[in-house]
Motif scaffolding. Structure first.
Motif, mmCIF file in Angstrom:
data_model
loop_
_atom_site.group_PDB
_atom_site.id
_atom_site.type_symbol
_atom_site.label_atom_id
_atom_site.label_comp_id
_atom_site.label_asym_id
_atom_site.label_seq_id
_atom_site.Cartn_x
_atom_site.Cartn_y
_atom_site.Cartn_z
ATOM 1 N N LYS A 198 0.833 -1.206 0.000
ATOM 2 C CA LYS A 198 0.000 0.000 0.000
ATOM 3 C C LYS A 198 0.874 1.264 0.000
ATOM 4 C CE LYS A 198 -2.578 -0.977 3.586
ATOM 5 N NZ LYS A 198 -3.654 -0.820 4.596
ATOM 6 N N TYR A 199 1.952 1.233 0.762
ATOM 7 C CA TYR A 199 2.835 2.402 0.805
ATOM 8 C C TYR A 199 3.480 2.644 -0.561
ATOM 9 C CZ TYR A 199 6.746 5.392 2.146
ATOM 10 O OH TYR A 199 7.651 6.424 2.222
ATOM 11 N N LYS B 231 3.676 5.839 -5.740
ATOM 12 C CA LYS B 231 3.496 5.886 -7.202
ATOM 13 C C LYS B 231 2.463 6.924 -7.583
ATOM 14 C CE LYS B 231 4.866 1.124 -8.281
ATOM 15 N NZ LYS B 231 4.402 -0.187 -8.815
ATOM 16 N N LYS B 232 1.362 6.984 -6.804
ATOM 17 C CA LYS B 232 0.330 7.972 -7.097
ATOM 18 C C LYS B 232 0.851 9.391 -6.908
ATOM 19 C CE LYS B 232 -3.598 4.986 -5.986
ATOM 20 N NZ LYS B 232 -4.751 4.755 -5.065
ATOM 21 N N GLU B 233 1.638 9.609 -5.848
ATOM 22 C CA GLU B 233 2.190 10.949 -5.609
ATOM 23 C C GLU B 233 3.174 11.344 -6.692
ATOM 24 O OE1 GLU B 233 3.869 10.742 -1.749
ATOM 25 O OE2 GLU B 233 1.952 10.967 -0.689
ATOM 26 N N ASP B 234 3.993 10.368 -7.141
ATOM 27 C CA ASP B 234 4.935 10.665 -8.223
ATOM 28 C C ASP B 234 4.180 11.009 -9.496
ATOM 29 O OD1 ASP B 234 7.001 10.205 -6.514
ATOM 30 O OD2 ASP B 234 7.336 8.131 -7.164
ATOM 31 N N GLY B 235 3.079 10.297 -9.750
ATOM 32 C CA GLY B 235 2.283 10.576 -10.934
ATOM 33 C C GLY B 235 1.636 11.943 -10.864
ATOM 34 N N ALA B 236 1.211 12.354 -9.660
ATOM 35 C CA ALA B 236 0.590 13.671 -9.509
ATOM 36 C C ALA B 236 1.615 14.779 -9.686
ATOM 37 C CB ALA B 236 -0.078 13.766 -8.137
#
Length: 325
Positions: free
Chosen positions: A312-313, A318-323
């Motif tokens: 989960k971490y 990955k989501k933060e890097d994508g944002a």
């Protein structure tokens, strides 16, 4: 004892066996006149000739034109019955027609039985009356033939059957269209929904763990099997969440793969320690107790939770890097 010459003994035997008395030999023929190809039968009955071997394969005949159709021998009521079925395909008058039947007695002595001689006539397709009637016809054009029976006409109408066939084909086509629509809009859609609702790797891991219960007095093989299920469940979780080929790996290969993928060092160390000890119990037959089995269960379950938290971490990062991009 005086010895008789062999020729004299043979003569005496033949005289005794084949004398012309009506009691010893009975001979008869079914027909004295036959048409071409018609069967006739010569039957010869011999009294007191039990256990004689008949050599039908060596049967001979006085007329070459005669065709032997079948032969048979049987022993009924103290009589040896010899039956020859024959015919001829050549119109002819046969005089003194006879057959020679070779046979062997129980002592091994060979004899030749000559049947009674018969005169038989073989006629052509037309009888003499028919031939005379044909000769008396002066004008062949006046011969009247019987009219042939007219062939009944049979009419077949294909139109009703064509209508039935076309109707069946249309019904099959409609059924195929309905099935296609049902499959694409209901069955296929439902299958996709079921596939989307499939449980996650961690949920599958927890389900496998809940199925494992160690018993204090269970057999060693049962305990070893449950330890294997524990290790495989954790390997499948690692593969499902991190795509590391764990299920097919040994403990040494698994640890090497985890290190190559920069997996968490603390978790890798604990997995190595636990799996090594479990392998010693499963494969090296190391001693263990119930408390240790319970410890393995709790530790594997705890590791599963930690691995899922790492997953989960990782997804959050990955989501933060994508944002940020």
């Amino acid at each position: 004892m005086r010895k008789y010459p062999a020729a004299l003994l043979l003569f005496l035997s033949l005289f005794r066996l084949f004398s012309d008395s009506s009691d010893d030999i009975i001979s008869e023929i079914t027909k004295s006149s036959i048409k071409i190809g018609e069967k006739a039968v010569i039957t010869t009955k011999l009294s007191g000739m039990k256990d004689m071997k008949i050599l039908w394969q060596d049967l001979s005949k006085s007329e070459a034109d005669i065709e032997v159709l079948s032969t048979k021998d049987s022993y009924i009521k103290d009589y040896l019955n010899l039956e020859i079925v024959f015919t001829s395909f050549k119109p002819k008058e046969y005089v003194d027609l006879y057959f020679t039947i070779p046979m062997v007695d129980p002592a091994g002595e060979s004899f030749y039985l000559e049947t009674k001689k018969y005169s038989i006539s073989v006629n052509g397709v037309l009888s003499p009356t028919d031939l005379e009637a044909a000769k008396s016809i002066q004008d062949p054009s006046k011969i009247e033939l019987k009219p042939e029976k007219g062939q009944e006409k049979f009419s077949f109408n294909f139109r009703p059957y064509a209508a039935v066939i076309v109707t069946i084909l249309i019904a099959l086509a409609c059924a195929a269209v309905i099935f296609y629509l049902l499959y694409n809009y209901f069955i296929k859609k439902k299958f996709k929904e079921v596939k989307k609702a499939d449980i996650s790797p961690y949920e599958r891991f927890l389900a496998s763990m809940n199925m494992i219960v160690f018993e204090p007095d269970e057999d060693r093989k049962e305990s070893e099997y449950k330890l294997s299920v524990l290790s495989e469940s954790l390997k499948e979780l690692i593969f499902g969440e991190f795509m590391i080929s764990a299920p097919s790996e040994t403990t040494r290969e698994l640890i090497r793969a985890l290190k190559l993928n920069n997996f968490d060092e603390d978790v890798t160390f604990i997995i190595n320690k636990l799996f090594t000890e479990m392998d010693m119990i499963k494969f090296a037959k190391a001693p263990y107790d119930f408390d240790r089995l319970h410890f393995f269960y709790e530790k594997i379950k705890e590791l599963g939770g930690r691995i899922h938290e790492l997953y989960k971490y990782q997804n959050i990062e990955k989501k933060e890097d994508g944002a940020n991009k």
